[in-house]
Design a protein around this motif. Structure first.
Motif, mmCIF file in Angstrom:
data_model
loop_
_atom_site.group_PDB
_atom_site.id
_atom_site.type_symbol
_atom_site.label_atom_id
_atom_site.label_comp_id
_atom_site.label_asym_id
_atom_site.label_seq_id
_atom_site.Cartn_x
_atom_site.Cartn_y
_atom_site.Cartn_z
ATOM 1 N N ARG A 91 6.740 -32.963 50.453
ATOM 2 C CA ARG A 91 7.331 -31.715 49.965
ATOM 3 C C ARG A 91 6.409 -31.033 48.959
ATOM 4 O O ARG A 91 6.201 -29.812 49.020
ATOM 5 N N GLU A 92 5.836 -31.811 48.046
ATOM 6 C CA GLU A 92 4.961 -31.224 47.030
ATOM 7 C C GLU A 92 3.646 -30.757 47.640
ATOM 8 O O GLU A 92 3.086 -29.728 47.237
ATOM 9 N N GLN A 93 3.129 -31.481 48.612
ATOM 10 C CA GLN A 93 1.902 -31.047 49.297
ATOM 11 C C GLN A 93 2.119 -29.722 50.003
ATOM 12 O O GLN A 93 1.265 -28.829 49.960
ATOM 13 N N VAL A 94 3.259 -29.582 50.666
ATOM 14 C CA VAL A 94 3.557 -28.328 51.362
ATOM 15 C C VAL A 94 3.711 -27.191 50.351
ATOM 16 O O VAL A 94 3.255 -26.066 50.595
ATOM 17 N N THR A 95 4.323 -27.467 49.213
ATOM 18 C CA THR A 95 4.466 -26.446 48.172
ATOM 19 C C THR A 95 3.102 -25.881 47.783
ATOM 20 O O THR A 95 2.907 -24.658 47.722
ATOM 21 N N ARG A 155 5.952 -37.964 40.165
ATOM 22 C CA ARG A 155 4.825 -38.706 40.736
ATOM 23 C C ARG A 155 4.121 -37.886 41.827
ATOM 24 O O ARG A 155 2.885 -37.880 41.917
ATOM 25 N N ALA A 156 4.902 -37.199 42.642
ATOM 26 C CA ALA A 156 4.310 -36.377 43.705
ATOM 27 C C ALA A 156 3.513 -35.221 43.111
ATOM 28 O O ALA A 156 2.422 -34.883 43.588
ATOM 29 N N GLN A 157 4.039 -34.604 42.060
ATOM 30 C CA GLN A 157 3.319 -33.507 41.407
ATOM 31 C C GLN A 157 2.007 -34.007 40.804
ATOM 32 O O GLN A 157 0.977 -33.328 40.888
ATOM 33 N N ALA A 158 2.040 -35.191 40.191
ATOM 34 C CA ALA A 158 0.812 -35.763 39.624
ATOM 35 C C ALA A 158 -0.197 -36.076 40.733
ATOM 36 O O ALA A 158 -1.413 -35.869 40.560
ATOM 37 N N TYR A 159 0.301 -36.554 41.861
ATOM 38 C CA TYR A 159 -0.573 -36.864 42.994
ATOM 39 C C TYR A 159 -1.292 -35.612 43.480
ATOM 40 O O TYR A 159 -2.522 -35.618 43.682
ATOM 41 N N VAL A 160 -0.549 -34.523 43.643
ATOM 42 C CA VAL A 160 -1.149 -33.278 44.127
ATOM 43 C C VAL A 160 -2.089 -32.695 43.087
ATOM 44 O O VAL A 160 -3.162 -32.170 43.418
ATOM 45 N N ALA A 161 -1.728 -32.786 41.804
ATOM 46 C CA ALA A 161 -2.603 -32.274 40.742
ATOM 47 C C ALA A 161 -3.923 -33.028 40.721
ATOM 48 O O ALA A 161 -4.998 -32.431 40.554
ATOM 49 N N THR A 162 -3.864 -34.352 40.895
ATOM 50 C CA THR A 162 -5.095 -35.147 40.941
ATOM 51 C C THR A 162 -5.936 -34.776 42.158
ATOM 52 O O THR A 162 -7.172 -34.639 42.068
ATOM 53 N N ALA A 163 -5.272 -34.588 43.314
ATOM 54 C CA ALA A 163 -6.005 -34.183 44.519
ATOM 55 C C ALA A 163 -6.678 -32.832 44.320
ATOM 56 O O ALA A 163 -7.830 -32.620 44.741
ATOM 57 N N ARG A 164 -6.003 -31.910 43.646
ATOM 58 C CA ARG A 164 -6.585 -30.586 43.405
ATOM 59 C C ARG A 164 -7.797 -30.684 42.473
ATOM 60 O O ARG A 164 -8.819 -30.019 42.675
ATOM 61 N N GLU A 165 -7.680 -31.525 41.453
ATOM 62 C CA GLU A 165 -8.796 -31.697 40.507
ATOM 63 C C GLU A 165 -10.010 -32.303 41.203
ATOM 64 O O GLU A 165 -11.140 -31.856 41.006
ATOM 65 N N LEU A 166 -9.777 -33.336 42.019
ATOM 66 C CA LEU A 166 -10.886 -33.964 42.747
ATOM 67 C C LEU A 166 -11.515 -32.986 43.736
ATOM 68 O O LEU A 166 -12.738 -32.954 43.905
#
Length: 453
Positions: free
Chosen positions: A385-389, A429-440
Motif C-alpha cells: 500500500r505504501e509503495q503504491v502511494t 514500518r512500511a513508510q520507513a521502508y519506502v523512505a529508505t528505498a527513496r534515499e538509496l
C-alpha cells in the motif's frame, strides 16, 4: 487462415481493468487482441520467407498448408490449431525468426514445422511431413521433445491416434498423445511435456514448460531450468491444496482471471541473492500468457506470485490495444520496489501489480484469524500500500498521459483510496521502508546520473 481484427476498449472495461478487476467480457477482449497479434505476426513471417533459402521456404510453406488443412477439418480442430499457435513460447521464436529474415540473417524456420505438427496432432488430422532440427532435439510444444542429433531431418507420420517420428532409417519412435497435454513413448530419447492441474473447474492444465529452446532469453537474463521428477513434484505440491481459494482474496474473479490468462509456466533457477526462502518471477511481453518463476514457498507464495504476474500480463495486453501515455523512453522514475530508475512503462507496470497485491493481501488478512500468518499479511499489505502511494504520486503528476491514460490512472487512485488503513505499527514500518528505498535510490542516481534504463 482467418485473421480476427482488433476491438476498441469500451470505457467500462477500461475502468474495471484500472481497478485491477476483470470479468468475462474484459478477459475475452484482451485474449482476442493477443490472438490477432499472434496471427498477424505469423502472417508477416510467412511473407518474409521470400528472403529465405528456397528449400527452407518450400518446407515452411508446406507446413503452412498443413496448418490450414488442420484448421479446416472441423470446429474443435480449429480451436486446437489456434491454441497451439497461441502457445506463449511461439511468440519469442516468431519475433526472432522475423528479425533474422528481415536483416538477412539465418532464421530457425524449422521450429515452425514442430509447432504445426503439435497443433495438427491435437486437431486429430492424419498427416505426413518432414521436420528439421538445429540443436540436436526436436521439441513439439505441448507434447514433448526427442533427442535426435543436430541437423537431423525427421519424418513425422500421424494416423489420427499415434505419432511416429523417424529420425533415422533404423529408428522409429512411437509417440502416444495424452488427453489435454503431454505424450508418452518408450523410446529413451523422448521426454514428455508436463503440466500442472487446472486452476479453475473446467479449465485447462497449465503447461510446466521445462523443455524447448525458446524458454531462454540472454538479453533479459532468463535462464530457464530443466526439471527432474523431484523438481516437478515440488511444483505440483506447491500448486495443490488451497491455491484457488487463496487467489480469490483479491477479487471474486481472480482465480478465473488467472486460469484464463495463464497459458504456460516456465521454471527458472532460484538466484543466489534470493536466499533460501526467496524466489524470482517475471513475464515477457512477446510471450503473453507465460510466467517465469522459481518455486515460491508453498501455496501462499505461489498465489502471491500469480496475482503479481497476472497483472503484468493484463496490463501488457491492454496497452497493445490502448495508448496510456507518450512519455519519452529515457524518462526516469523512482519505483519503491526497484533499486534502478524506471521508464514510465515500467513504473506503471509496477504500480498496477502492487495495487493488485495490496488488494489481495487486504483480502487475505481480513479472512485470516489472529496469529503469525495474519501479522505477516498485515506487514506485506502495508508495504504494498505504501509503495503504491509513493509511485502513484509520480503517475498522477505526469503530463505525458493520454486521455485514456488519465482516466485509467484516476481509477487506480480511487481504488487505492478505498484500501483499509493498516495497523499503525505496520504503517510506520512500511513508510520507513519506502523512505529508505527513496534515499538509496537518490544516492544511486547522484552517483550514476546517466545509468541506462
Amino acid at each position: 487462415m482467418v485473421f480476427p481484427g482488433f476491438t476498441p476498449v469500451p470505457r467500462h472495461v477500461l475502468d474495471l481493468l484500472a481497478r485491477t478487476g476483470s470479468d468475462d467480457e474484459s478477459l475475452e477482449l484482451l485474449l482476442r487482441g493477443q490472438r490477432a497479434r499472434r496471427l498477424l505476426l505469423l502472417r508477416l513471417l510467412l511473407d518474409a520467407t521470400s528472403a529465405a533459402p528456397p528449400a527452407e521456404r518450400s518446407r515452411f510453406r508446406a507446413h503452412w498448408d498443413l496448418l490450414e488443412a488442420a484448421e479446416r477439418s472441423g470446429p474443435d480442430a480449429r480451436e486446437a490449431v489456434h491454441r497451439g499457435l497461441q502457445h506463449p513460447l511461439v511468440g519469442p521464436w516468431a519475433r526472432q525468426a522475423l528479425a533474422g529474415l528481415t536483416a538477412g540473417r539465418p532464421a530457425d524456420l524449422g521450429f515452425f514445422g514442430a509447432v504445426v505438427v503439435a497443433a495438427a496432432v491435437r486437431s486429430g488430422l492424419p498427416f505426413r511431413t518432414r521436420l528439421s532440427t538445429e540443436r540436436g532435439e526436436l521439441h513439439l510444444p505441448g507434447l514433448g521433445a526427442l533427442a535426435c542429433g543436430p541437423d537431423t531431418d525427421v519424418s513425422a507420420h500421424f494416423d489420427g491416434a499415434v505419432l511416429r517420428l523417424i529420425p533415422a532409417a533404423d529408428r522409429v519412435v512411437t509417440v502416444r498423445p495424452q488427453p489435454e497435454h503431454g505424450a508418452w513413448s518408450t523410446d529413451p530419447g523422448w521426454r514428455a511435456a508436463h503440466a500442472l492441474p487446472a486452476l479453475i473447474p473446467g479449465g485447462r492444465p497449465v503447461p510446466l514448460d521445462d523443455l524447448g529452446p525458446y524458454r531462454h532469453d540472454a538479453a533479459l537474463g532468463i535462464h530457464a531450468a530443466t526439471l527432474d521428477d523431484v523438481g516437478r513434484k515440488r511444483w505440483h505440491d506447491a500448486w495443490s491444496g488451497p491455491l484457488t481459494a487463496l487467489l480469490q482474496h483479491g477479487h471474486p474473479h481472480q482465480a478465473a482471471e488467472t486460469g484464463r490468462l495463464l497459458a504456460s509456466l516456465v521454471p527458472v533457477a532460484v538466484p543466489e541473492e534470493a536466499g533460501p526462502l526467496g524466489y524470482c518471477s517475471g513475464t515477457r511481453r512477446d510471450a503473453f500468457g507465460c510466467v517465469y518463476s522459481s518455486l515460491p514457498p508453498g501455496p501462499l507464495g505461489v498465489a502471491e506470485m500469480l496475482v503479481h504476474e497476472t497483472q503484468h500480463a493484463k496490463l501488457s495486453a491492454l496497452t497493445d490495444l490502448v495508448t496510456l501515455h507518450h512519455a519519452p523512453p529515457d524518462a526516469r522514475y523512482f519505483a519503491p520496489w526497484r533499486p534502478d530508475p524506471r521508464p514510465l512503462d515500467g513504473l506503471w507496470q509496477g504500480v498496477y501489480s502492487h495495487l493488485a497485491l495490496a488488494l489481495w493481501w487486504q483480502g487475505y488478512v481480513l479472512n485470516t484469524p489472529d496469529g503469525f500468518e495474519r501479522k505477516r499479511g498485515w506487514a506485506e499489505y502495508a508495504r504494498c500500500r505504501e509503495q503504491v502511494t509513493a509511485a502513484l504520486e509520480q503517475l498522477a503528476g505526469s503530463t505525458d498521459l493520454t486521455p485514456e491514460g488519465r482516466r485509467f490512472a484516476d481509477r487506480m487512485i480511487a481504488a487505492h483510496r478505498r484500501l483499509e488503513e493498516p495497523p499503525r505499527h505496520h504503517r510506520h514500518r512500511a513508510q520507513a521502508y519506502v523512505a529508505t528505498a527513496r534515499e538509496l535510490w537518490g544516492h544511486r542516481m547522484r552517483q550514476k546520473p546517466n545509468e541506462p534504463l
